[in-house]
Design a protein around this motif. Sequence first.
Motif, PDB file in Angstrom:
ATOM      1  N   PRO A 289       0.614  -1.105  -0.027  1.00 54.79           N
ATOM      2  CA  PRO A 289       0.005  -0.111   0.019  1.00 54.79           C
ATOM      3  C   PRO A 289       0.886   1.428  -0.082  1.00 54.79           C
ATOM      4  CG  PRO A 289      -0.180  -1.447   2.063  1.00 54.79           C
ATOM      5  CD  PRO A 289       0.794  -1.790   0.957  1.00 54.79           C
TER       6      PRO A 289
ATOM      7  N   GLY B 142       1.316   6.573   3.789  1.00 50.27           N
ATOM      8  CA  GLY B 142       0.581   7.760   4.163  1.00 50.27           C
ATOM      9  C   GLY B 142       1.368   8.909   4.513  1.00 50.27           C
TER      10      GLY B 142
ATOM     11  N   GLU C  82      -2.805  12.213   7.520  1.00 47.06           N
ATOM     12  CA  GLU C  82      -3.679  11.629   6.830  1.00 47.06           C
ATOM     13  C   GLU C  82      -4.128  10.204   7.571  1.00 47.06           C
ATOM     14  OE1 GLU C  82      -2.365  11.075   2.857  1.00 47.06           O
ATOM     15  OE2 GLU C  82      -3.268  13.063   2.199  1.00 47.06           O
ATOM     16  N   ARG C  83      -3.768  10.037   8.799  1.00 46.67           N
ATOM     17  CA  ARG C  83      -3.955   8.603   9.164  1.00 46.67           C
ATOM     18  C   ARG C  83      -5.439   8.303   9.726  1.00 46.67           C
ATOM     19  NH1 ARG C  83       0.605   9.772  12.920  1.00 46.67           N
ATOM     20  NH2 ARG C  83       2.537   9.001  12.074  1.00 46.67           N
TER      21      ARG C  83
ATOM     22  N   PRO D 212      -6.856   6.430   5.248  1.00 42.71           N
ATOM     23  CA  PRO D 212      -5.632   5.722   4.844  1.00 42.71           C
ATOM     24  C   PRO D 212      -6.103   6.246   3.225  1.00 42.71           C
ATOM     25  CG  PRO D 212      -6.967   3.876   5.931  1.00 42.71           C
ATOM     26  CD  PRO D 212      -7.695   5.244   6.217  1.00 42.71           C
ATOM     27  N   PRO D 213      -4.639   6.118   2.593  1.00 40.17           N
ATOM     28  CA  PRO D 213      -4.852   6.729   1.219  1.00 40.17           C
ATOM     29  C   PRO D 213      -5.547   5.237   0.299  1.00 40.17           C
ATOM     30  CG  PRO D 213      -2.629   6.546   1.814  1.00 40.17           C
ATOM     31  CD  PRO D 213      -3.340   6.353   3.214  1.00 40.17           C
ATOM     32  N   SER D 214      -5.933   5.591  -0.804  1.00 38.68           N
ATOM     33  CA  SER D 214      -6.234   4.528  -1.730  1.00 38.68           C
ATOM     34  C   SER D 214      -5.037   3.845  -2.150  1.00 38.68           C
ATOM     35  CB  SER D 214      -7.153   4.915  -2.684  1.00 38.68           C
ATOM     36  OG  SER D 214      -8.389   5.340  -2.270  1.00 38.68           O
ATOM     37  N   THR D 215      -5.279   2.352  -2.363  1.00 38.90           N
ATOM     38  CA  THR D 215      -4.020   1.605  -3.033  1.00 38.90           C
ATOM     39  C   THR D 215      -4.277   1.517  -4.328  1.00 38.90           C
ATOM     40  OG1 THR D 215      -5.395  -0.478  -2.437  1.00 38.90           O
ATOM     41  CG2 THR D 215      -3.702   0.456  -0.783  1.00 38.90           C
TER      42      THR D 215
ATOM     43  N   ARG E  47      -9.639  -0.381   0.321  1.00 35.68           N
ATOM     44  CA  ARG E  47      -9.070   0.774  -0.147  1.00 35.68           C
ATOM     45  C   ARG E  47      -8.798   0.909  -1.807  1.00 35.68           C
ATOM     46  NH1 ARG E  47      -3.713   0.634   3.520  1.00 35.68           N
ATOM     47  NH2 ARG E  47      -3.254   2.582   2.580  1.00 35.68           N
TER      48      ARG E  47
END
Length: 356
Positions: free
Chosen positions: A56, A59, A63-64, A67-70, A130
């Motif tokens: 992944p 981050g 942004e915790r 979580p950012p997209s994978t 994600r």
Amino acid sequence: MSEHAQTCWFVPPYVQKEVVGEGRTTADDSEQLRLADDARTRRAQAIAAVGGTTGPAAGTEGERAAPPSTGTSRREVYDCESTTVQRKRLVRAEGDRETDDADSLNAYDNAGIVRSFFADRLGRESIDNRALDLVLNVHFDVEFNNAFWDGDEMTFGDGDGVIFSGFARSLDVVAHELAHGVTQFTSGLVYQGESGALNEHFSDVFGAAITQWHTGESPSEADWLIGDEIMGPDLYGEALRSMAHPGTAYDNPVLGTDPQPAHYTDRYTGSGDNGGVHINSGIPNRAFYLAATELGDTFEATRIWYHALQALPPDATFAQAAEQVATSARILVKSGAVPKGATQIVRSAWRAVGVG
Ligand SMILES: [Zn+2]
């Protein structure tokens, strides 16, 4: 790649051994494992060489909470062109026009059905929630009698056309394998012993649930068979597992006899098959079948099981799973997501197979 990454095979090692004994395939299970490992290593090296990562995205500060997209949940179908190289030639990406190759076509469509089920029915954004892209490799090796999930993508053999036929064409195979990814990114059930049998079990649950959702069959109409669609002409009518009646899926000179127990007292305690992950999964499988038929709705049972999957520890036992499923049922009854009485139904289903 996740630290829980596992190569999960569709055809169990003890079946593979029988197939090799028939002289019908060149690769036994250790040879298959080596081919898959080689492919994965080569891929990791190739990705490292261009400075990418298979894991992944990292981050950034602040942004915790989200979580950012994978990825973008997009499908990518690659043709291995009868080699053991994954992601060899991209033949269809999300939204591209249809190919005329049946395996590529079906891999794409089946992965789309699985993605829709998780998104529309369970509110899960792809495998990792994600938006992981769905990478599907077809035509792996020559007459390869298996399919596998190896931690972040799927690979399908064509089968030898005698015992097994194209794995990508079967919705329950694609759903089962992608569900290994869902388990990996949720509870991370360790692929050994009872937790491994639960890992297999959850894949069969999603395989059956998604197939029934797609066909519109009720639990009493469904056949509850896993792997029936990949049986070649010599084994027509057989299957690899029966969730309704474990131990009855096959009985023939080619594959031998289905070893799955339907009750905890008959569980396999040997060391083969990672401690019987594809064998003892028959026990929770039957509990799920009993719960779904008693509820009269496979989706309601699936919703309870999915809730439980997200709460189980990686080393969960059958007893813990039974308890968590009952707890999840209670929570979902309270919120109105499943009908009253569901808790008692799931509890008696587990009790019927000797657990809890
Ligand atoms: Zn599996």
